[in-house]
Design a protein around this motif. Structure first.
Motif, mmCIF file in Angstrom:
data_model
loop_
_atom_site.group_PDB
_atom_site.id
_atom_site.type_symbol
_atom_site.label_atom_id
_atom_site.label_comp_id
_atom_site.label_asym_id
_atom_site.label_seq_id
_atom_site.Cartn_x
_atom_site.Cartn_y
_atom_site.Cartn_z
ATOM 1 N N VAL A 97 48.166 46.994 35.615
ATOM 2 C CA VAL A 97 49.677 46.280 35.150
ATOM 3 C C VAL A 97 49.612 44.994 35.788
ATOM 4 C CG1 VAL A 97 50.376 48.684 34.501
ATOM 5 C CG2 VAL A 97 51.278 47.478 36.675
ATOM 6 N N GLY A 98 50.414 44.181 35.146
ATOM 7 C CA GLY A 98 50.814 43.028 35.801
ATOM 8 C C GLY A 98 51.920 42.150 34.740
ATOM 9 N N ILE A 99 52.927 41.735 35.221
ATOM 10 C CA ILE A 99 53.761 41.061 34.273
ATOM 11 C C ILE A 99 53.102 39.610 33.877
ATOM 12 C CG2 ILE A 99 55.862 42.086 35.553
ATOM 13 C CD1 ILE A 99 56.375 39.270 36.886
ATOM 14 N N PRO A 100 53.717 39.014 32.652
ATOM 15 C CA PRO A 100 53.069 37.940 32.215
ATOM 16 C C PRO A 100 53.218 36.766 33.375
ATOM 17 C CG PRO A 100 54.491 38.920 30.672
ATOM 18 C CD PRO A 100 54.924 39.675 31.986
ATOM 19 N N GLY A 101 52.109 35.929 33.356
ATOM 20 C CA GLY A 101 51.884 34.988 34.523
ATOM 21 C C GLY A 101 51.253 35.402 35.603
ATOM 22 N N VAL A 102 50.558 36.539 35.980
ATOM 23 C CA VAL A 102 49.920 36.893 37.231
ATOM 24 C C VAL A 102 48.256 36.802 36.926
ATOM 25 C CG1 VAL A 102 51.729 38.584 37.770
ATOM 26 C CG2 VAL A 102 49.696 39.514 36.489
ATOM 27 N N GLY A 103 48.062 36.487 35.687
ATOM 28 C CA GLY A 103 46.697 36.330 35.342
ATOM 29 C C GLY A 103 45.796 37.473 35.447
ATOM 30 N N LYS A 104 46.375 38.537 34.835
ATOM 31 C CA LYS A 104 45.830 39.944 34.869
ATOM 32 C C LYS A 104 44.453 39.865 33.961
ATOM 33 C CE LYS A 104 47.679 43.063 32.389
ATOM 34 N NZ LYS A 104 48.571 43.931 31.523
ATOM 35 N N THR A 105 44.477 39.163 32.581
ATOM 36 C CA THR A 105 43.643 39.311 31.611
ATOM 37 C C THR A 105 42.189 38.784 32.215
ATOM 38 O OG1 THR A 105 45.039 39.298 29.787
ATOM 39 C CG2 THR A 105 42.634 38.730 29.396
ATOM 40 N N THR A 106 42.460 37.475 32.885
ATOM 41 C CA THR A 106 41.316 36.940 33.611
ATOM 42 C C THR A 106 40.557 37.640 34.527
ATOM 43 O OG1 THR A 106 42.206 34.649 32.997
ATOM 44 C CG2 THR A 106 40.628 34.627 34.716
ATOM 45 N N LEU A 107 41.624 38.266 35.676
ATOM 46 C CA LEU A 107 40.996 39.070 36.610
ATOM 47 C C LEU A 107 40.399 40.191 36.217
ATOM 48 C CD1 LEU A 107 40.753 39.834 39.533
ATOM 49 C CD2 LEU A 107 43.395 40.569 39.427
ATOM 50 N N VAL A 108 40.675 40.991 35.190
ATOM 51 C CA VAL A 108 40.182 42.339 34.777
ATOM 52 C C VAL A 108 38.614 41.876 34.008
ATOM 53 C CG1 VAL A 108 40.377 44.254 33.151
ATOM 54 C CG2 VAL A 108 42.289 43.415 34.313
ATOM 55 N N THR A 154 36.901 39.550 34.949
ATOM 56 C CA THR A 154 36.017 39.024 35.878
ATOM 57 C C THR A 154 35.548 40.439 36.625
ATOM 58 O OG1 THR A 154 37.109 36.999 36.601
ATOM 59 C CG2 THR A 154 35.847 37.974 38.284
ATOM 60 N N VAL A 155 36.452 41.363 37.065
ATOM 61 C CA VAL A 155 36.114 42.581 37.841
ATOM 62 C C VAL A 155 34.898 43.386 36.797
ATOM 63 C CG1 VAL A 155 36.963 44.838 38.378
ATOM 64 C CG2 VAL A 155 38.268 42.945 38.841
ATOM 65 N N VAL A 156 35.133 43.545 35.402
ATOM 66 C CA VAL A 156 34.575 44.107 34.761
ATOM 67 C C VAL A 156 32.858 43.445 34.767
ATOM 68 C CG1 VAL A 156 33.837 44.997 32.088
ATOM 69 C CG2 VAL A 156 35.991 45.211 33.159
ATOM 70 N N ASP A 157 33.195 42.289 34.472
ATOM 71 C CA ASP A 157 31.531 41.456 34.519
ATOM 72 C C ASP A 157 30.866 41.698 35.951
ATOM 73 O OD1 ASP A 157 32.162 40.549 31.979
ATOM 74 O OD2 ASP A 157 32.797 38.365 32.801
ATOM 75 N N LYS A 158 31.685 41.732 37.064
ATOM 76 C CA LYS A 158 30.817 41.940 38.381
ATOM 77 C C LYS A 158 30.323 43.608 38.329
ATOM 78 C CE LYS A 158 33.827 38.933 41.366
ATOM 79 N NZ LYS A 158 32.816 38.400 42.375
ATOM 80 N N LEU A 159 31.039 44.436 37.816
ATOM 81 C CA LEU A 159 30.701 45.744 37.951
ATOM 82 C C LEU A 159 29.275 45.850 36.916
ATOM 83 C CD1 LEU A 159 34.143 47.785 38.236
ATOM 84 C CD2 LEU A 159 32.515 47.731 39.789
ATOM 85 N N ASN A 160 29.698 45.517 35.800
ATOM 86 C CA ASN A 160 28.335 45.561 34.745
ATOM 87 C C ASN A 160 27.177 44.760 35.580
ATOM 88 O OD1 ASN A 160 29.619 47.137 33.044
ATOM 89 N ND2 ASN A 160 30.544 45.441 31.876
ATOM 90 N N ALA A 171 39.192 39.814 42.534
ATOM 91 C CA ALA A 171 38.510 40.982 41.851
ATOM 92 C C ALA A 171 37.693 41.653 42.881
ATOM 93 C CB ALA A 171 37.526 39.995 41.050
ATOM 94 N N ASP A 172 37.115 41.026 43.628
ATOM 95 C CA ASP A 172 36.531 41.898 44.877
ATOM 96 C C ASP A 172 37.446 42.938 45.591
ATOM 97 O OD1 ASP A 172 34.212 40.825 44.578
ATOM 98 O OD2 ASP A 172 34.552 39.098 45.698
ATOM 99 N N LYS A 173 38.693 42.608 45.732
ATOM 100 C CA LYS A 173 39.779 43.537 45.948
ATOM 101 C C LYS A 173 39.990 44.636 45.273
ATOM 102 C CE LYS A 173 42.150 40.359 49.107
ATOM 103 N NZ LYS A 173 43.451 39.565 49.363
ATOM 104 N N VAL A 174 40.129 44.260 43.854
ATOM 105 C CA VAL A 174 40.033 45.443 42.835
ATOM 106 C C VAL A 174 38.869 46.665 42.751
ATOM 107 C CG1 VAL A 174 40.154 46.058 40.582
ATOM 108 C CG2 VAL A 174 41.584 44.192 41.261
ATOM 109 N N ILE A 175 37.655 46.132 43.118
ATOM 110 C CA ILE A 175 36.485 46.751 43.130
ATOM 111 C C ILE A 175 36.509 47.680 44.542
ATOM 112 C CG2 ILE A 175 33.943 46.584 43.279
ATOM 113 C CD1 ILE A 175 34.118 44.127 41.731
ATOM 114 N N LYS A 176 37.111 47.093 45.556
ATOM 115 C CA LYS A 176 36.982 47.783 46.905
ATOM 116 C C LYS A 176 38.111 48.963 46.744
ATOM 117 C CE LYS A 176 37.391 47.327 51.694
ATOM 118 N NZ LYS A 176 37.850 46.151 52.996
ATOM 119 N N THR A 177 39.121 48.519 45.956
ATOM 120 C CA THR A 177 40.114 49.738 45.978
ATOM 121 C C THR A 177 39.830 50.856 45.154
ATOM 122 O OG1 THR A 177 41.974 47.962 46.023
ATOM 123 C CG2 THR A 177 42.505 49.950 45.053
#
Length: 200
Positions: free
Chosen positions: A10-21, A23-29, A183-189
């Motif tokens: 989750v993330g409120i508008p303006g945190v850049g969630k869509t771009t970040l997610v 990026t994370v999916v692209d890295k994992l794939n 993105a790397d922090k999300v992956i590590k989490t």
């Protein structure tokens, strides 16, 4: 990752969630993992189309019981996905005239059974600037104080979800110009260490 991960993000508008997610999916794939992202609202809308709802605004106009039924159907569809990692992109709360309605009520959590909760955040001043620069959206006017309030409510909502499910919660800052780092922090989490990254 030997088990399917269902990560509520989750993330409120303006945190850049869509771009970040993305990026994370692209890295994992890119590391030969099967990762996907599902927008909870989009899945609900696809279900609503089957009963004649033609636009997203129509969702809010449905009787509460019908909305709950659609929430249940969307949760069941997402819970059946078999990807290594499924990111569930949703809102921690919906602002209404009556107050803040939980985006993840207990009946939805019981079906989804999330393994992780991640809050994407940023400094209030950065969020404010991003919202002001975004001309593609017709957002309500808000102050930095209002943004701080949204961040606090979001964290309270997700903390409750964590207590109900027993799954961990993590706040990750998506600072300006640092999407790769976030993105790397999300992956590590979620318990995956990329071979090309040296973790501290």
């Amino acid at each position: 990752m030997v088990e399917n991960k269902r990560v509520v993000i989750v993330g409120i508008p303006g945190v850049g969630k869509t771009t970040l997610v993305t990026t994370v999916v692209d890295k994992l794939n890119g590391d030969n993992k099967h990762a996907s992202v599902k927008s909870y609202g989009t899945v609900m809308f696809e279900q609503a189309k089957k009963i004649g709802v033609n636009d997203r605004d129509g969702l809010r106009k449905l009787p509460v019981e019908k909305q709950k039924e659609l929430q249940k159907m969307a949760a069941e569809e997402i819970s059946n996905l078999k990807d290594d990692v499924v990111f569930i992109d949703t809102h921690a709360f919906i602002a209404s005239k009556s107050g803040f309605y939980p985006g993840l009520p207990n009946h939805v959590l019981q079906i989804l059974q999330p393994t992780h909760f991640i809050i994407i955040s940023a400094h209030p001043s950065e969020i404010f600037d991003r919202r002001m620069k975004d001309k593609t959206r017709n957002r309500d006017k808000i102050s930095i104080g209002g943004i701080k309030n949204e961040l606090a409510i979001q964290e309270s909502m997700l903390s409750s979800c964590s207590v109900l499910t027993g799954s961990p919660i993590k706040v990750i800052l998506n600072n300006e110009g640092k999407v790769e780092e976030a993105a790397d922090k999300v992956i590590k989490t979620i318990g995956y260490r990329r071979k090309i990254i040296e973790w501290e």
